[in-house]
Each structure stands twice: as structure tokens, then as C-alpha cells.
Scaffold this active site. Structure first.
Site, PDB file in Angstrom:
ATOM      1  N   THR A  90      10.141  16.522  -1.383  1.00 31.15           N
ATOM      2  CA  THR A  90      10.565  17.323  -0.233  1.00 31.15           C
ATOM      3  C   THR A  90       9.858  16.940   1.068  1.00 31.15           C
ATOM      4  O   THR A  90       9.980  17.643   2.066  1.00 31.15           O
ATOM      5  CB  THR A  90      10.302  18.810  -0.524  1.00 31.15           C
ATOM      6  OG1 THR A  90       8.904  18.982  -0.848  1.00 31.15           O
ATOM      7  CG2 THR A  90      11.133  19.295  -1.709  1.00 31.15           C
ATOM      8  N   GLU A  91       9.146  15.815   1.080  1.00 32.30           N
ATOM      9  CA  GLU A  91       8.294  15.472   2.214  1.00 32.30           C
ATOM     10  C   GLU A  91       9.031  15.406   3.546  1.00 32.30           C
ATOM     11  O   GLU A  91       8.491  15.825   4.583  1.00 32.30           O
ATOM     12  CB  GLU A  91       7.589  14.133   1.949  1.00 32.30           C
ATOM     13  CG  GLU A  91       6.445  14.218   0.943  1.00 32.30           C
ATOM     14  CD  GLU A  91       6.896  14.017  -0.494  1.00 32.30           C
ATOM     15  OE1 GLU A  91       6.050  13.710  -1.341  1.00 32.30           O
ATOM     16  OE2 GLU A  91       8.104  14.189  -0.776  1.00 32.30           O
ATOM     17  N   VAL A  92      10.259  14.862   3.569  1.00 28.69           N
ATOM     18  CA  VAL A  92      10.952  14.706   4.851  1.00 28.69           C
ATOM     19  C   VAL A  92      11.226  16.049   5.526  1.00 28.69           C
ATOM     20  O   VAL A  92      11.424  16.116   6.740  1.00 28.69           O
ATOM     21  CB  VAL A  92      12.284  13.934   4.697  1.00 28.69           C
ATOM     22  CG1 VAL A  92      12.014  12.481   4.337  1.00 28.69           C
ATOM     23  CG2 VAL A  92      13.209  14.597   3.693  1.00 28.69           C
ATOM     24  N   ILE A 151       9.144  18.335   5.999  1.00 33.52           N
ATOM     25  CA  ILE A 151       8.015  18.708   6.852  1.00 33.52           C
ATOM     26  C   ILE A 151       7.549  17.534   7.713  1.00 33.52           C
ATOM     27  O   ILE A 151       6.401  17.483   8.161  1.00 33.52           O
ATOM     28  CB  ILE A 151       6.839  19.274   6.035  1.00 33.52           C
ATOM     29  CG1 ILE A 151       6.319  18.240   5.033  1.00 33.52           C
ATOM     30  CG2 ILE A 151       7.218  20.574   5.340  1.00 33.52           C
ATOM     31  CD1 ILE A 151       4.947  18.581   4.466  1.00 33.52           C
ATOM     32  N   PHE A 164       7.112  14.386   6.851  1.00 28.01           N
ATOM     33  CA  PHE A 164       6.206  13.493   6.132  1.00 28.01           C
ATOM     34  C   PHE A 164       7.047  12.479   5.369  1.00 28.01           C
ATOM     35  O   PHE A 164       8.271  12.558   5.333  1.00 28.01           O
ATOM     36  CB  PHE A 164       5.330  14.333   5.196  1.00 28.01           C
ATOM     37  CG  PHE A 164       4.132  13.606   4.658  1.00 28.01           C
ATOM     38  CD1 PHE A 164       3.443  12.680   5.422  1.00 28.01           C
ATOM     39  CD2 PHE A 164       3.694  13.863   3.361  1.00 28.01           C
ATOM     40  CE1 PHE A 164       2.344  12.022   4.918  1.00 28.01           C
ATOM     41  CE2 PHE A 164       2.589  13.208   2.854  1.00 28.01           C
ATOM     42  CZ  PHE A 164       1.912  12.298   3.630  1.00 28.01           C
TER      43      PHE A 164
END
Length: 269
Positions: A135-137, A139, A141
Site C-alpha cells: 500500500t506504499e503508493v 502514502i 512512498f
């Protein structure tokens, strides 16, 4: 095995179980847990145990980076970002290179770095209710370090789908993608993980170690350069305004107002 603040370890009949033990934080990764996981895996490789089970206490397997740690990243220097990225790369690489067979018993959510831990194991057993996702994108990241491992497991197109959308997937889809070995009812998960471990113990230890060394040899030639590039990309991403805004928005439970969207010409430079 040593005494750990964030882990529980239990050795029985040649099977070592490592339990990430921060249930109140959904077993989120902080610097202490990252370091202790690395130490526990390295110690396990030199122990009398012949198989390793990795699981989480409570309702989650591992929810990715701890929120407090995530927030602290926005104020760190470039050198600190690199050191932190190196520590995450080291624990994932250590798990990948452990010579003994590893089994993830995914009892709940496995998100971001937690999904990396779950899927790098040789076998990934999952409860039906578990969810997975990078799920980084969402936030601001990037899932840089895990991307190299993921590409080898499911290929380019599927990797782009998971990493660019940041979507959560259910255990059934993870199984279809090849990221989960078997789906097992939650009440039977640890019993089946131990059963698999005991089955593996009946094999020749040296033959299994040699097989893993050979498989890792194929990958390591490329992994060295790829992970070095990923560490640099990871550190760079943590210094961006999008990352700072993404973390703020996440903690404030609001939709991010991405700075890079206001200056699209500079995106990616």
C-alpha cells in the site's frame, strides 16, 4: 535463542516458531523488531532446529511500518533514511537466504513490509480472512525493496498491478497469483504449519540446504544490484514532499493533497 522485546520464540521437536509479538500495534515493524527479526533468523540458521515458522500474535500477521516510526521518518536526514532502508533490506534478504526451510503462517493482515515477510518465506500458509497488499503508493512512498522479490514470484505485469494500485487482495487472489501456497482455516493454521514443518524434517537437511543454496544462487546474482538500487530509491522517496504529505494525511485520516500533482513537470526527476 535470545530474549526479545518484540518477538516470542519457541522451539519444539526441531521446529522453531518465531512470533512477531506486538499485537496492540498489529505487529507493525519498528527498528527494534526489524533488528530482532534479523538476529532471530540468523540465530535460527545456526541452531539445532530444522525448520522455521514465522507468524504474528493477535489478529494480524504484520501491518507494515509502525505509525510512530513512519512519522519519525519525515524528519530524518538522507543518511538516516539510507540506514533505515538498509536495515529493512537486510531482514528481508536474511529471510530469503536462510538455509533452513521457512513457513509463514499468515493469521491476518500482511501489509507492505509484512507482505514481504509473508511471501519471501519458502511456504506461505494463509487463513482465509487474511489480506495482503503493498500500500506504499497511497502514502507517497515506494515498495522498492520488496519489488525485486515480487517480480521473481509473479512477473512484471502482476507486480505493476499490485505496486501501482496499492490495492489490498484477499487470500484467494494471493493464492491464485502464487504468493500463497495454501489457504487453511484459521483454527487449523498453526497445526498445519507444524505438520508441514515436521514433514520437511523427514527430508535430508543437507539436500534441502543445497537446494535452497542453488535456488538462491540463481537469484542473488541479480538481487545484489537490484537491492542496492532499491535502497537508494527507498531513501530518496522518504525525502520527498509527497511522502511527508502522505504520512500527514494518513495520520490525520484525510485524502492527501499531493504536492507533485501541482508541479507535474518535476515528477520523477
Amino acid at each position: 535463542m535470545g530474549h526479545y522485546q518484540t518477538l516470542r520464540t519457541h522451539s519444539e521437536e526441531g521446529v522453531l516458531t518465531i512470533t512477531m509479538n506486538r499485537p496492540e500495534r498489529r505487529n507493525a515493524l519498528n527498528p527494534t523488531m526489524i533488528q530482532e527479526l534479523t538476529e532471530a533468523l540468523e540465530a535460527a540458521d545456526h541452531s539445532h532446529d530444522g525448520a522455521i515458522i514465522l507468524t504474528g500474535a493477535g489478529s494480524a500477521f504484520c501491518a507494515g511500518l509502525d505509525l510512530d516510526h513512519l512519522q519519525s521518518l519525515t524528519a530524518k536526514t538522507r543518511e538516516q533514511h539510507r540506514a533505515d532502508s538498509e536495515s529493512i533490506a537486510h531482514v528481508l534478504r536474511t529471510l530469503h537466504n536462510v538455509q533452513k526451510p521457512t513457513i509463514a503462517a499468515v493469521n491476518g493482515a500482511a501489509i507492505a513490509g509484512g507482505m514481504g515477510l509473508a511471501t519471501i518465506c519458502d511456504f506461505t500458509l494463509s487463513a482465509p480472512e487474511a489480506k495482503f497488499g503493498y500500500t506504499e503508493v497511497k502514502i507517497g512512498f515506494i515498495p522498492a525493496i520488496v519489488s525485486s522479490f515480487l517480480l521473481r514470484q509473479i512477473g512484471d505485469k502482476r507486480t505493476r498491478d499490485l505496486l501501482l494500485t496499492g490495492r489490498l487482495i484477499k487470500a484467494e487472489e494471493a493464492h491464485e497469483l502464487g504468493l500463497v501456497t495454501r489457504i487453511i482455516a484459521e483454527q487449523d493454521l498453526m497445526r498445519e504449519a507444524r505438520s508441514l514443518a515436521k514433514c520437511l524434517l523427514r527430508n535430508s537437511p543437507e539436500a534441502m540446504y543445497a537446494t535452497k543454496r542453488l535456488l538462491n544462487y540463481y537469484a542473488n546474482h541479480h538481487l545484489d544490484a537490484e537491492i542496492e538500487a532499491a535502497i537508494a530509491a527507498n531513501a530518496d522517496a522518504r525525502a520527498t514532499e509527497d511522502f511527508k504529505e502522505g504520512v500527514r494525511a494518513f495520520l490525520e485520516k484525510r485524502t492527501p493533497d499531493w504536492p507533485s500533482r501541482k508541479t507535474p513537470a518535476s515528477a520523477g526527476k
